[in-house]
Design an enzyme around this catalytic site. Structure first.
Site, PDB file in Angstrom:
ATOM      1  CG  ASN A   1      -3.715  -0.614 -13.068  1.00  0.00           C
ATOM      2  OD1 ASN A   1      -3.581  -0.918 -11.880  1.00  0.00           O
ATOM      3  ND2 ASN A   1      -2.992  -1.182 -14.024  1.00  0.00           N
TER       4      ASN A   1
ATOM      5  CG  HIS B   1       1.843  -1.417 -15.821  1.00  0.00           C
ATOM      6  ND1 HIS B   1       1.622  -2.707 -15.387  1.00  0.00           N
ATOM      7  CD2 HIS B   1       2.905  -1.479 -16.665  1.00  0.00           C
ATOM      8  CE1 HIS B   1       2.492  -3.512 -15.960  1.00  0.00           C
ATOM      9  NE2 HIS B   1       3.287  -2.790 -16.729  1.00  0.00           N
TER      10      HIS B   1
ATOM     11  CD  GLU C   1     -14.350  -4.007 -21.746  1.00  0.00           C
ATOM     12  OE1 GLU C   1     -13.600  -3.085 -22.147  1.00  0.00           O
ATOM     13  OE2 GLU C   1     -15.545  -3.820 -21.461  1.00  0.00           O
TER      14      GLU C   1
ATOM     15  CB  ALA D   1       7.464   7.065 -12.003  1.00  0.00           C
ATOM     16  CD  GLU D   2       4.762   2.110  -9.132  1.00  0.00           C
ATOM     17  OE1 GLU D   2       3.831   1.731  -8.416  1.00  0.00           O
ATOM     18  OE2 GLU D   2       5.740   1.399  -9.405  1.00  0.00           O
TER      19      GLU D   2
ATOM     20  NE  ARG E   1     -11.139 -15.092  -9.697  1.00  0.00           N
ATOM     21  CZ  ARG E   1     -10.155 -14.838  -8.841  1.00  0.00           C
ATOM     22  NH1 ARG E   1      -9.918 -15.645  -7.825  1.00  0.00           N
ATOM     23  NH2 ARG E   1      -9.416 -13.765  -8.968  1.00  0.00           N
TER      24      ARG E   1
ATOM     25  CG  ASN F   1       1.467   3.161  -5.799  1.00  0.00           C
ATOM     26  OD1 ASN F   1       1.867   4.182  -6.344  1.00  0.00           O
ATOM     27  ND2 ASN F   1       1.997   1.973  -6.032  1.00  0.00           N
TER      28      ASN F   1
ATOM     29  CG  ASP G   1      -1.177  -3.535 -17.820  1.00  0.00           C
ATOM     30  OD1 ASP G   1      -1.821  -3.152 -16.828  1.00  0.00           O
ATOM     31  OD2 ASP G   1      -0.287  -4.411 -17.752  1.00  0.00           O
TER      32      ASP G   1
ATOM     33  N   GLY H   1       0.778  -1.237   0.000  1.00  0.00           N
ATOM     34  CA  GLY H   1       0.000   0.000   0.000  1.00  0.00           C
ATOM     35  C   GLY H   1       0.806   1.283   0.000  1.00  0.00           C
TER      36      GLY H   1
END
Ligand code: GRF
Length: 201
Positions: free
Chosen positions: A108, A110, A148, A180-181, A66, A14, A151, A12
């Site tokens: 998101n 990446h 969908e 960066a992130e 699932r 981020n 990335d 965590g």
């Protein structure tokens, strides 16, 4: 005030960068209303609770199928009344029903410059191992909207980071996070919260 729900799986850092940026006023007009983890041991849950943010675990192990897990995850996100869903080190493959519901409202982070080192199988340290193996001199991170594919969604922000001599995957991962992130994820939320980017209807 944009209500942000953060989905996590691990440490965590981020999430922490987001919480710090809100406190420092670097993210304006947004709050983190909920944190959801698929992993009961995620330290990210602890970080959320320390900030008084409701934090829940929705683990696939708690469900028979699932599909049942996916339904529960979507229900938890809907219950949090998220205006924006942020995947911050979230290792769950997001179900299509959720992608449809939150199209243009889910981002998101990446740890590479997409389209390099992304897609199925590129997560965590693996991304940095492959970057070092290929011998790239520059890598970085990308914030993108979730669609969908893996990335493949529209790119919102990217930031480059230099690879240095003697880097190990661990050292490079840390530099990409720090430089960066932790910079572009809060920045992306601030942009969305303040109408400075397309995506949110
Ligand atoms: C980060 O490198 C992120 O880009 C990747 O997983 C890591 C998560 O770190 N998807 P943390 O849980 O935010 O510390």
């Amino acid at each position: 005030m944009l209500n942000v729900t953060v989905l996590v799986s691990g440490g965590g850092t981020n999430l922490q960068a987001i919480l710090d940026a809100i406190e420092e006023g670097k993210i304006r007009n947004a709050r983190v209303g909920a944190v959801i983890s698929n992993n009961p041991g995620a330290y990210a849950l602890e970080r959320a609770r320390k900030h008084g943010i409701p934090a829940v675990c929705i683990s696939p192990r708690q469900y028979e199928s699932r599909d049942a897990f996916h339904e529960a995850l979507l229900a938890a996100v809907e219950e949090s009344q998220a205006d924006l869903v942020v995947l911050a080190g979230c290792l769950v493959v997001i179900p299509e029903c959720m992608i449809r519901t939150y199209r243009g409202r889910m981002i998101n982070i990446h740890p590479s410059l997409i389209p390099a080192f992304c897609g199925t199988g590129f997560y965590g340290l693996k991304v940095h191992e492959e970057a070092l193996k290929r011998g790239v001199k520059v890598t970085g991170a990308t914030v993108h909207f979730v669609d969908e594919g893996t990335d493949t969604g529209p790119i919102l922000l990217q930031k480059a980071v230099e690879v240095q001599k003697g880097d190990t995957p661990e050292i490079l991962q840390r530099r990409v996070m720090e430089q960066a992130e932790w910079v572009i994820l809060p920045q992306a939320i601030d942009m969305i919260a303040n109408g400075e980017c397309e995506g949110l209807a």
